[in-house]
Write an enzyme that holds these catalytic residues in place. Structure first.
Site, PDB file in Angstrom:
ATOM      1  N   SER A 138     -21.948 -34.356   2.850  1.00  0.00           N
ATOM      2  CA  SER A 138     -21.063 -34.385   1.673  1.00  0.00           C
ATOM      3  C   SER A 138     -19.617 -34.621   2.066  1.00  0.00           C
ATOM      4  O   SER A 138     -18.727 -34.576   1.214  1.00  0.00           O
ATOM      5  CB  SER A 138     -21.189 -33.064   0.907  1.00  0.00           C
ATOM      6  OG  SER A 138     -20.908 -31.971   1.760  1.00  0.00           O
TER       7      SER A 138
ATOM      8  N   ASN B 160     -22.218 -21.188   0.847  1.00  0.00           N
ATOM      9  CA  ASN B 160     -22.418 -21.098  -0.605  1.00  0.00           C
ATOM     10  C   ASN B 160     -21.234 -20.431  -1.314  1.00  0.00           C
ATOM     11  O   ASN B 160     -20.760 -20.919  -2.330  1.00  0.00           O
ATOM     12  CB  ASN B 160     -23.712 -20.345  -0.926  1.00  0.00           C
ATOM     13  CG  ASN B 160     -24.931 -21.073  -0.382  1.00  0.00           C
ATOM     14  OD1 ASN B 160     -24.818 -22.198   0.091  1.00  0.00           O
ATOM     15  ND2 ASN B 160     -26.091 -20.432  -0.430  1.00  0.00           N
TER      16      ASN B 160
ATOM     17  N   HIS C  47     -11.809 -44.846 -43.252  1.00  0.00           N
ATOM     18  CA  HIS C  47     -12.888 -45.857 -43.146  1.00  0.00           C
ATOM     19  C   HIS C  47     -12.331 -47.220 -42.738  1.00  0.00           C
ATOM     20  O   HIS C  47     -12.924 -48.250 -43.044  1.00  0.00           O
ATOM     21  CB  HIS C  47     -13.640 -45.992 -44.476  1.00  0.00           C
ATOM     22  CG  HIS C  47     -14.055 -44.688 -45.078  1.00  0.00           C
ATOM     23  ND1 HIS C  47     -15.281 -44.121 -44.857  1.00  0.00           N
ATOM     24  CD2 HIS C  47     -13.363 -43.823 -45.887  1.00  0.00           C
ATOM     25  CE1 HIS C  47     -15.356 -42.963 -45.528  1.00  0.00           C
ATOM     26  NE2 HIS C  47     -14.201 -42.758 -46.140  1.00  0.00           N
TER      27      HIS C  47
ATOM     28  N   SER D  37      -4.614 -64.237 -19.703  1.00  0.00           N
ATOM     29  CA  SER D  37      -5.935 -64.825 -19.530  1.00  0.00           C
ATOM     30  C   SER D  37      -5.833 -65.940 -18.494  1.00  0.00           C
ATOM     31  O   SER D  37      -4.840 -66.664 -18.460  1.00  0.00           O
ATOM     32  CB  SER D  37      -6.423 -65.396 -20.861  1.00  0.00           C
ATOM     33  OG  SER D  37      -7.400 -66.392 -20.644  1.00  0.00           O
TER      34      SER D  37
ATOM     35  N   LYS E 208      -2.630 -66.025 -24.305  1.00  0.00           N
ATOM     36  CA  LYS E 208      -3.139 -64.665 -24.475  1.00  0.00           C
ATOM     37  C   LYS E 208      -2.213 -63.592 -23.909  1.00  0.00           C
ATOM     38  O   LYS E 208      -1.612 -63.756 -22.856  1.00  0.00           O
ATOM     39  CB  LYS E 208      -4.516 -64.507 -23.816  1.00  0.00           C
ATOM     40  CG  LYS E 208      -5.652 -65.223 -24.507  1.00  0.00           C
ATOM     41  CD  LYS E 208      -5.853 -64.812 -25.963  1.00  0.00           C
ATOM     42  CE  LYS E 208      -6.362 -63.404 -26.100  1.00  0.00           C
ATOM     43  NZ  LYS E 208      -7.747 -63.267 -25.614  1.00  0.00           N
TER      44      LYS E 208
ATOM     45  N   GLU F  22      -7.705 -51.018 -23.518  1.00  0.00           N
ATOM     46  CA  GLU F  22      -9.159 -51.245 -23.515  1.00  0.00           C
ATOM     47  C   GLU F  22      -9.812 -50.453 -22.386  1.00  0.00           C
ATOM     48  O   GLU F  22     -10.889 -49.866 -22.550  1.00  0.00           O
ATOM     49  CB  GLU F  22      -9.457 -52.730 -23.360  1.00  0.00           C
ATOM     50  CG  GLU F  22      -8.999 -53.553 -24.552  1.00  0.00           C
ATOM     51  CD  GLU F  22      -9.008 -55.032 -24.219  1.00  0.00           C
ATOM     52  OE1 GLU F  22     -10.031 -55.677 -24.465  1.00  0.00           O
ATOM     53  OE2 GLU F  22      -7.999 -55.534 -23.701  1.00  0.00           O
TER      54      GLU F  22
ATOM     55  N   TYR G 230     -28.274 -20.602  -5.200  1.00  0.00           N
ATOM     56  CA  TYR G 230     -27.743 -21.894  -4.774  1.00  0.00           C
ATOM     57  C   TYR G 230     -28.876 -22.879  -4.566  1.00  0.00           C
ATOM     58  O   TYR G 230     -29.910 -22.546  -3.967  1.00  0.00           O
ATOM     59  CB  TYR G 230     -26.931 -21.765  -3.463  1.00  0.00           C
ATOM     60  CG  TYR G 230     -26.388 -23.114  -3.001  1.00  0.00           C
ATOM     61  CD1 TYR G 230     -25.183 -23.604  -3.496  1.00  0.00           C
ATOM     62  CD2 TYR G 230     -27.110 -23.918  -2.122  1.00  0.00           C
ATOM     63  CE1 TYR G 230     -24.709 -24.852  -3.126  1.00  0.00           C
ATOM     64  CE2 TYR G 230     -26.638 -25.167  -1.747  1.00  0.00           C
ATOM     65  CZ  TYR G 230     -25.438 -25.634  -2.248  1.00  0.00           C
ATOM     66  OH  TYR G 230     -24.970 -26.872  -1.885  1.00  0.00           O
TER      67      TYR G 230
ATOM     68  N   LYS H 187     -19.047 -32.023  -7.330  1.00  0.00           N
ATOM     69  CA  LYS H 187     -17.662 -32.332  -7.029  1.00  0.00           C
ATOM     70  C   LYS H 187     -17.241 -33.756  -7.394  1.00  0.00           C
ATOM     71  O   LYS H 187     -16.153 -33.975  -7.922  1.00  0.00           O
ATOM     72  CB  LYS H 187     -17.377 -32.037  -5.547  1.00  0.00           C
ATOM     73  CG  LYS H 187     -17.264 -30.529  -5.298  1.00  0.00           C
ATOM     74  CD  LYS H 187     -17.211 -30.157  -3.851  1.00  0.00           C
ATOM     75  CE  LYS H 187     -18.535 -30.008  -3.154  1.00  0.00           C
ATOM     76  NZ  LYS H 187     -19.622 -29.288  -3.850  1.00  0.00           N
TER      77      LYS H 187
HETATM   78  N1  ARG Z   1     -21.911 -29.290   0.805  1.00  0.00           N
HETATM   79  C1  ARG Z   1     -22.442 -28.176   0.107  1.00  0.00           C
HETATM   80  C2  ARG Z   1     -22.075 -28.253  -1.366  1.00  0.00           C
HETATM   81  O1  ARG Z   1     -21.198 -28.980  -1.685  1.00  0.00           O
HETATM   82  C3  ARG Z   1     -21.900 -26.903   0.682  1.00  0.00           C
HETATM   83  C4  ARG Z   1     -22.831 -25.749   0.539  1.00  0.00           C
HETATM   84  C5  ARG Z   1     -23.963 -25.934   1.421  1.00  0.00           C
HETATM   85  N2  ARG Z   1     -24.825 -24.826   1.382  1.00  0.00           N
HETATM   86  C6  ARG Z   1     -26.070 -24.859   1.874  1.00  0.00           C
HETATM   87  N3  ARG Z   1     -26.781 -23.825   1.742  1.00  0.00           N
HETATM   88  N4  ARG Z   1     -26.535 -25.935   2.465  1.00  0.00           N
HETATM   89  O2  ARG Z   1     -22.678 -27.627  -2.195  1.00  0.00           O
END
Ligand code: ARG
Length: 453
Positions: free
Chosen positions: A22, A109, A155, A276, A282, A289, A316, A324
């Site tokens: 990640s 976590n 309307h 354009s 244009k 938009e 978790y 994210k």
């Molecule tokens: N990259 C993970 C996330 O964004 C971090 C937590 C990872 N936890 C785990 N038990 N693998 O959620």
């Protein structure tokens, strides 16, 4: 270096590694990760887990790592699975094996949930400032508009005359609610997950209330299971962002319409229009938009996260790693749109002549009915009489102001020669003087209230 190698005998498949990693997304939380770690090191020290010397080493090492992030000197290595691994790996390089004590009683976590909340607490004021600047642009335009009249629509059909200033301010209030929603969200984001461990809590005797205070959170979470899996705050944040996107899309749609030759109510500055490649004449409202279009993308990010959260088993799950990207992208999207829209609105020119020309006497048909109400006739009846006048004028292909007095008197004997005054749109606007109405006085009061005068 991974944070979890011990029980495995074969290295993770390369493509599985890429899927799992990640870092491309969560490296944006580098400073939050370091700050959370500094606070955790302090908590471990107070709990007696870190000796003075170890605490000093870790604190100083994390300071170095932080400095590397701030100055852009930090380099990631291929084994950095996520930002948490990268920080701990670098800390180990800087201070050696003592770094391995930092993760005592902590899990990624509770760590990631903390980082994410810290990041959001930094983003909310940025969004708020950009929203407030756009609100200022709207108020500036409202003040500039003075008593300029424009047609108001329902309307998308001509309805009643309004003040242009009133229309500008109609876009201020939704953004005010957006700011209020963001401000209210803070109290739910500002709940500290750190110290909840992987799911069951930490065995370390940390004072989580103190830890919360040290990271400027309002309080520590009360249930570790909920705390590591709760992403309500991310969904709410995305709702806030999406609602703003929808408000902006409504404004944008009207600018697109009103800058068309058919309406011709506004002209965009060249600095905020595009051309354009084929048609030399244009002048396109692309930024509006795009604003309208990005509202659709924002809706997708909100519904995407909600779908990810639906039916997840406690606590978790790696699905949560999907939280994210939409939050970051939604933030980037709004921070890209808001200043451009503010700039485009500050430089747009109104064309009052075109607005006035689009107000016809039929838009005062309600005032015609109200005129007879003034003679003591119930509104239900006057509505029918005014409707008949509209039909008659339509049949004769004239405006209401062109029907002769005899025609009005045939519809209702209470009509007198002064009836023609109701067809002045400013008279119509001036009558709407109650709080929230479009009269010049009412709009002035609205501006005063907005400016806190
Ligand atoms: N990259 C993970 C996330 O964004 C971090 C937590 C990872 N936890 C785990 N038990 N693998 O959620």
């Amino acid at each position: 270096m991974t944070l979890w190698g011990g029980r495995f005998s074969i290295k993770l498949n390369d493509q599985a590694w890429d899927l799992n990693s990640s870092l491309p997304v969560d490296q944006r939380m580098a400073l939050q990760d370091v700050d959370g770690s500094l606070a955790w090191a302090n908590a471990l020290h107070k709990a007696g887990v870190l000796l003075d010397e170890e605490h000093a080493q870790i604190t100083q090492g994390l300071g170095t790592v932080r400095e590397e992030f701030v100055s852009g000197q930090f380099s990631f290595v291929p084994t950095d699975e996520d930002i948490h691994t990268a920080v701990e790996r670098r800390l180990t390089e800087v201070i050696g094996a003592t770094a391995g004590k930092l993760h005592t009683g902590r899990s990624r976590n509770d760590q990631v949930a903390t980082d994410f909340r810290l990041w959001m607490l930094g983003a909310i004021p940025e969004l708020d400032a950009a929203l407030k600047d756009l609100q200022s642009a709207l108020v500036e335009q409202a003040e500039l508009a003075g008593e300029t009249l424009m047609p108001g629509y329902t309307h998308l059909q001509r309805a009643q005359p309004i003040l242009l200033a009133h229309w500008w301010l109609s876009h201020f209030h939704p953004l005010q609610r957006d700011c209020e929603r963001l401000a209210d969200l803070i109290k739910r984001v500002s709940i500290l997950p750190l110290g909840c461990g992987a799911l069951a809590g930490t065995p370390v005797a940390v004072d989580r209330a103190e830890l919360a205070g040290s990271l400027n959170f309002l309080e520590a979470s009360q249930n570790s299971l909920d705390s590591v899996s709760d992403r309500d705050f991310a969904a709410e944040y995305l709702f806030c962002a999406t609602m703003t996107g929808i408000h902006l899309s409504k404004l944008a749609e009207q600018i697109v319409l009103y800058t068309s030759a058919e309406f011709g109510f506004f002209e965009l500055s060249d600095a905020f229009s595009t051309g354009s490649s084929l048609m030399p004449q244009k002048k396109n409202p692309d930024v509006f938009e795009l604003t309208r279009g990005k509202a659709g993308t924002l809706i997708g990010m909100l519904t995407g996260l909600l779908a990810t959260l639906k039916g997840l088993p406690s606590t978790y799950d790696k699905d949560l790693q999907e939280d994210k990207q939409p939050v970051f992208t939604a933030t980037d999207t709004l921070l890209a749109i808001l200043p451009v829209i503010a700039g485009a609105l500050r430089t747009i020119s109104a064309r009052p002549g075109r607005m006035r020309a689009a107000i016809d006497s039929f838009m005062m048909a309600t005032d015609l009915a109200d005129y007879l109400v003034g003679k003591g006739i119930p509104f239900r009846e006057t509505h029918v009489m005014a409707g008949k006048a509209v039909r008659l004028a339509g049949e004769k292909n004239t405006g209401l102001e062109e029907l002769p007095l005899e025609a009005y008197q045939a519809l209702c004997p209470a009509f007198e020669a002064d009836v023609y005054q109701v067809f002045d749109p400013m008279t119509s606007v001036e009558k709407r003087n109650a709080i929230g109405g479009t009269s010049p006085q009412s709009v002035k009061n609205q501006i005063k209230k907005i400016k806190g005068e």
